[in-house]
Design a protein around this motif. Structure first.
Motif, PDB file in Angstrom:
ATOM      1  N   SER A   3       3.957  -8.620   5.041  1.00 36.41           N
ATOM      2  CA  SER A   3       2.602  -8.492   5.580  1.00 36.41           C
ATOM      3  C   SER A   3       2.659  -7.821   6.949  1.00 36.41           C
ATOM      4  CB  SER A   3       1.933  -9.858   5.686  1.00 36.41           C
ATOM      5  OG  SER A   3       2.642 -10.708   6.563  1.00 36.41           O
ATOM      6  N   ILE A   4       1.734  -6.890   7.160  1.00 32.38           N
ATOM      7  CA  ILE A   4       1.750  -6.052   8.361  1.00 32.38           C
ATOM      8  C   ILE A   4       0.378  -6.057   9.017  1.00 32.38           C
ATOM      9  CG2 ILE A   4       1.945  -3.654   9.176  1.00 32.38           C
ATOM     10  CD1 ILE A   4       4.008  -3.175   6.975  1.00 32.38           C
ATOM     11  N   ILE A   5       0.360  -6.108  10.330  1.00 34.32           N
ATOM     12  CA  ILE A   5      -0.836  -5.762  11.100  1.00 34.32           C
ATOM     13  C   ILE A   5      -0.579  -4.406  11.737  1.00 34.32           C
ATOM     14  CG2 ILE A   5      -2.147  -6.276  13.199  1.00 34.32           C
ATOM     15  CD1 ILE A   5      -2.096  -9.181  12.420  1.00 34.32           C
ATOM     16  N   PHE A   6      -1.520  -3.502  11.557  1.00 38.38           N
ATOM     17  CA  PHE A   6      -1.385  -2.153  12.126  1.00 38.38           C
ATOM     18  C   PHE A   6      -2.292  -2.026  13.334  1.00 38.38           C
ATOM     19  CE2 PHE A   6      -2.571   2.306  12.594  1.00 38.38           C
ATOM     20  CZ  PHE A   6      -1.312   2.894  12.657  1.00 38.38           C
ATOM     21  N   MET A   7      -1.756  -1.433  14.399  1.00 40.41           N
ATOM     22  CA  MET A   7      -2.510  -1.250  15.633  1.00 40.41           C
ATOM     23  C   MET A   7      -2.413   0.202  16.074  1.00 40.41           C
ATOM     24  SD  MET A   7      -1.143  -4.761  17.503  1.00 40.41           S
ATOM     25  CE  MET A   7      -2.487  -4.911  18.668  1.00 40.41           C
ATOM     26  N   GLY A   8      -3.547   0.884  16.124  1.00 45.17           N
ATOM     27  CA  GLY A   8      -3.579   2.289  16.524  1.00 45.17           C
ATOM     28  C   GLY A   8      -5.003   2.707  16.799  1.00 45.17           C
ATOM     29  N   LEU A  20       1.034   3.455   4.982  1.00 47.56           N
ATOM     30  CA  LEU A  20       1.362   2.057   4.745  1.00 47.56           C
ATOM     31  C   LEU A  20       0.633   1.513   3.524  1.00 47.56           C
ATOM     32  CD1 LEU A  20       1.304   0.657   8.398  1.00 47.56           C
ATOM     33  CD2 LEU A  20       3.323   1.047   6.982  1.00 47.56           C
ATOM     34  N   VAL A  21      -0.637   1.865   3.413  1.00 47.32           N
ATOM     35  CA  VAL A  21      -1.428   1.408   2.262  1.00 47.32           C
ATOM     36  C   VAL A  21      -0.953   2.087   0.982  1.00 47.32           C
ATOM     37  CG1 VAL A  21      -3.738   1.351   1.263  1.00 47.32           C
ATOM     38  CG2 VAL A  21      -3.428   0.857   3.703  1.00 47.32           C
ATOM     39  N   GLU A  22      -0.697   3.388   1.077  1.00 46.15           N
ATOM     40  CA  GLU A  22      -0.248   4.148  -0.099  1.00 46.15           C
ATOM     41  C   GLU A  22       1.084   3.619  -0.627  1.00 46.15           C
ATOM     42  OE1 GLU A  22       1.075   8.726  -1.066  1.00 46.15           O
ATOM     43  OE2 GLU A  22      -0.546   8.387   0.389  1.00 46.15           O
ATOM     44  N   GLU A  23       1.946   3.161   0.280  1.00 49.13           N
ATOM     45  CA  GLU A  23       3.258   2.643  -0.120  1.00 49.13           C
ATOM     46  C   GLU A  23       3.199   1.186  -0.593  1.00 49.13           C
ATOM     47  OE1 GLU A  23       6.359   4.342  -0.282  1.00 49.13           O
ATOM     48  OE2 GLU A  23       4.850   5.939  -0.252  1.00 49.13           O
ATOM     49  N   GLY A  24       2.017   0.610  -0.565  1.00 50.68           N
ATOM     50  CA  GLY A  24       1.844  -0.722  -1.129  1.00 50.68           C
ATOM     51  C   GLY A  24       2.126  -1.881  -0.193  1.00 50.68           C
ATOM     52  N   TYR A  25       2.234  -1.609   1.109  1.00 49.84           N
ATOM     53  CA  TYR A  25       2.440  -2.709   2.049  1.00 49.84           C
ATOM     54  C   TYR A  25       1.154  -3.531   2.196  1.00 49.84           C
ATOM     55  CZ  TYR A  25       6.884  -0.567   3.293  1.00 49.84           C
ATOM     56  OH  TYR A  25       8.160  -0.043   3.241  1.00 49.84           O
ATOM     57  N   ASP A  77      -3.233 -15.829  14.427  1.00 53.69           N
ATOM     58  CA  ASP A  77      -3.493 -16.731  13.306  1.00 53.69           C
ATOM     59  C   ASP A  77      -3.179 -16.096  11.950  1.00 53.69           C
ATOM     60  OD1 ASP A  77      -4.284 -18.692  15.048  1.00 53.69           O
ATOM     61  OD2 ASP A  77      -6.438 -18.369  14.774  1.00 53.69           O
ATOM     62  N   LEU A  78      -3.181 -14.763  11.896  1.00 52.02           N
ATOM     63  CA  LEU A  78      -2.871 -14.080  10.639  1.00 52.02           C
ATOM     64  C   LEU A  78      -1.377 -14.161  10.297  1.00 52.02           C
ATOM     65  CD1 LEU A  78      -5.127 -10.901  11.009  1.00 52.02           C
ATOM     66  CD2 LEU A  78      -5.400 -12.748   9.329  1.00 52.02           C
ATOM     67  N   GLN A  79      -0.536 -14.459  11.299  1.00 51.65           N
ATOM     68  CA  GLN A  79       0.907 -14.654  11.096  1.00 51.65           C
ATOM     69  C   GLN A  79       1.554 -13.523  10.278  1.00 51.65           C
ATOM     70  OE1 GLN A  79       3.091 -17.373  12.326  1.00 51.65           O
ATOM     71  NE2 GLN A  79       1.348 -17.188  13.735  1.00 51.65           N
ATOM     72  N   PRO A  80       1.475 -12.293  10.777  1.00 46.64           N
ATOM     73  CA  PRO A  80       2.102 -11.169  10.058  1.00 46.64           C
ATOM     74  C   PRO A  80       3.620 -11.249  10.123  1.00 46.64           C
ATOM     75  CG  PRO A  80       1.388 -10.458  12.221  1.00 46.64           C
ATOM     76  CD  PRO A  80       0.867 -11.863  12.054  1.00 46.64           C
ATOM     77  N   ASP A  81       4.267 -10.666   9.122  1.00 48.12           N
ATOM     78  CA  ASP A  81       5.735 -10.535   9.165  1.00 48.12           C
ATOM     79  C   ASP A  81       6.163  -9.451  10.157  1.00 48.12           C
ATOM     80  OD1 ASP A  81       6.127 -12.421   7.043  1.00 48.12           O
ATOM     81  OD2 ASP A  81       5.545 -10.846   5.620  1.00 48.12           O
ATOM     82  N   LEU A  82       5.295  -8.440  10.328  1.00 43.96           N
ATOM     83  CA  LEU A  82       5.633  -7.278  11.147  1.00 43.96           C
ATOM     84  C   LEU A  82       4.354  -6.719  11.759  1.00 43.96           C
ATOM     85  CD1 LEU A  82       7.845  -5.048  11.890  1.00 43.96           C
ATOM     86  CD2 LEU A  82       7.071  -3.845   9.825  1.00 43.96           C
ATOM     87  N   ILE A  83       4.436  -6.269  13.010  1.00 45.98           N
ATOM     88  CA  ILE A  83       3.341  -5.523  13.635  1.00 45.98           C
ATOM     89  C   ILE A  83       3.810  -4.095  13.864  1.00 45.98           C
ATOM     90  CG2 ILE A  83       1.961  -5.229  15.731  1.00 45.98           C
ATOM     91  CD1 ILE A  83       1.747  -8.249  15.929  1.00 45.98           C
ATOM     92  N   VAL A  84       3.007  -3.135  13.409  1.00 41.95           N
ATOM     93  CA  VAL A  84       3.302  -1.710  13.596  1.00 41.95           C
ATOM     94  C   VAL A  84       2.231  -1.122  14.496  1.00 41.95           C
ATOM     95  CG1 VAL A  84       3.552   0.537  12.491  1.00 41.95           C
ATOM     96  CG2 VAL A  84       4.372  -1.522  11.318  1.00 41.95           C
ATOM     97  N   THR A  85       2.637  -0.511  15.604  1.00 41.04           N
ATOM     98  CA  THR A  85       1.681   0.153  16.479  1.00 41.04           C
ATOM     99  C   THR A  85       1.960   1.650  16.524  1.00 41.04           C
ATOM    100  OG1 THR A  85       2.903   0.036  18.563  1.00 41.04           O
ATOM    101  CG2 THR A  85       1.686  -1.935  17.911  1.00 41.04           C
ATOM    102  N   ALA A  86       0.908   2.407  16.759  1.00 46.44           N
ATOM    103  CA  ALA A  86       1.029   3.861  16.915  1.00 46.44           C
ATOM    104  C   ALA A  86      -0.123   4.322  17.804  1.00 46.44           C
ATOM    105  CB  ALA A  86       0.980   4.575  15.568  1.00 46.44           C
ATOM    106  N   ALA A  87       0.166   4.557  19.075  1.00 42.85           N
ATOM    107  CA  ALA A  87      -0.850   5.006  20.033  1.00 42.85           C
ATOM    108  C   ALA A  87      -2.047   4.060  20.049  1.00 42.85           C
ATOM    109  CB  ALA A  87      -1.290   6.432  19.705  1.00 42.85           C
ATOM    110  N   PHE A  88      -1.777   2.759  20.169  1.00 40.03           N
ATOM    111  CA  PHE A  88      -2.857   1.769  20.202  1.00 40.03           C
ATOM    112  C   PHE A  88      -3.651   1.863  21.496  1.00 40.03           C
ATOM    113  CE2 PHE A  88      -3.878  -2.817  21.314  1.00 40.03           C
ATOM    114  CZ  PHE A  88      -5.098  -2.809  20.649  1.00 40.03           C
TER     115      PHE A  88
END
Length: 313
Positions: A3-8, A20-25, A77-88
């Motif tokens: 599970s991922i939270i994306f920040m950008g 990320l969505v296309e790859e099924g994450y 509270d969402l407790q993601p496994d990973l956070i991915v940022t890109a120019a947030f």
């Protein structure tokens, strides 16, 4: 499934989210900056990443300031496994950095440790660099100082401006993240400590950096113009009125006049003397209170009174 939270926020980040969505994450939510007023009419406009997220039917969180906010707790509270940022565009507080088991990673548009900060693409062009790239790195409290996981390098062409390079690096970043994520998830990825002796910075562009100093070389001014195109755009002044220079080229003209002096006027361009007996050919500009236009249209209209010897400041 990871599970991922994306920040950008900007257009640079949107294709990375799409990948990320296309790859099924499992993207739990998208965090981006608030909608901002844009243009002369100050129309409230969502950032590109929000538009992409809504297209993908993903929940969107838009904190004005992340630290100490209700939105921060919502993300935790969402407790993601990973956070991915890109120019947030905001610093992640320590309490958030410590949440994901797999850590927080950033897709940064430079070859770290060069050009840490908020404007690496602009600054690399302004500085006349011939290469740049994307670094994927672990995040820590200090700005862009975390361990490097992977990098991909590309050339900066003489014809590149910030807009073009943003598009190129967005694709590079998306491809690099796609290739790198499996090793991060399996915890088999590289961790390369940044060499602090090689660190350089690319702070957000200031108003002072936008103003053209005609005493500089034509090469430096050309890099400044393309490094600030299409935003925030380099400017000069004529008769105390601001003039934005959108597109220009270096040219072999030398009238040995004072820097800033108009030394040649053609039907579709005009030439300004720079320092070191060099010159800049102006191809596209924007006079104060007008839309951007070609130099040809300018010389036929509002610039019809421009004369050799006139001086830009």
């Amino acid at each position: 499934m990871t599970s991922i939270i994306f920040m950008g926020t900007p257009a640079f980040s949107a294709p990375i989210l799409g990948m990320l969505v296309e790859e099924g994450y499992n993207v739990l939510a998208v965090v981006t900056q608030p909608d901002r007023p844009v243009g002369r009419k100050k129309v409230l406009t969502p950032p590109p990443v929000k538009e992409e997220a809504l297209t993908l039917n993903l929940p969107v969180i838009q904190p004005t300031k992340l630290k100490g906010s209700e939105e921060l707790q919502q993300i935790i509270d969402l407790q993601p496994d990973l956070i991915v940022t890109a120019a947030f565009g905001q610093i992640l507080p320590k309490e958030l950095l410590e949440v994901p088991e797999l850590g927080c990673i950033n897709v940064h548009a430079s070859l770290l440790p060069a050009y840490r900060g908020g404007a690496p693409i602009h600054q690399s062009i302004i500085d006349g660099q011939d290469k740049t790239g994307v670094s994927i790195m672990y995040m820590e409290e200090k700005l862009d100082a975390g361990d490097i996981i992977s990098q991909s390098e590309i050339s900066i062409e003489h014809t590149d401006d910030t807009g073009l390079l943003f598009d190129k690096l967005s694709k590079v970043g998306s491809d690099l993240l796609k290739a790198t994520l499996p090793s991060i998830i399996s915890k088999t990825n590289n961790r390369i400590v940044q060499d602090e002796s090689l660190v350089t910075y690319a702070k957000n562009i200031s108003r002072e950096q936008e103003r053209i100093d005609w005493n500089k070389t034509a090469f430096q001014i050309h890099n400044q113009i393309r490094g600030l195109h299409p935003w925030p755009v380099a400017y000069t002044s004529l008769e105390e009125q601001a003039v934005k220079i959108w597109k220009a080229d270096t040219i072999q003209e030398n009238a040995k006049e004072l820097p800033g002096t108009v030394i040649k006027i053609s039907s579709d361009y005009f030439v300004i003397q720079t320092g070191f007996e060099e010159a800049i050919r102006v191809n596209e500009l924007q006079p104060a209170g007008k839309k951007k236009m070609s130099a040809e249209d300018y010389l036929r209209g509002v610039g019809s009174k421009l004369r050799i010897g006139d001086k830009f400041e």
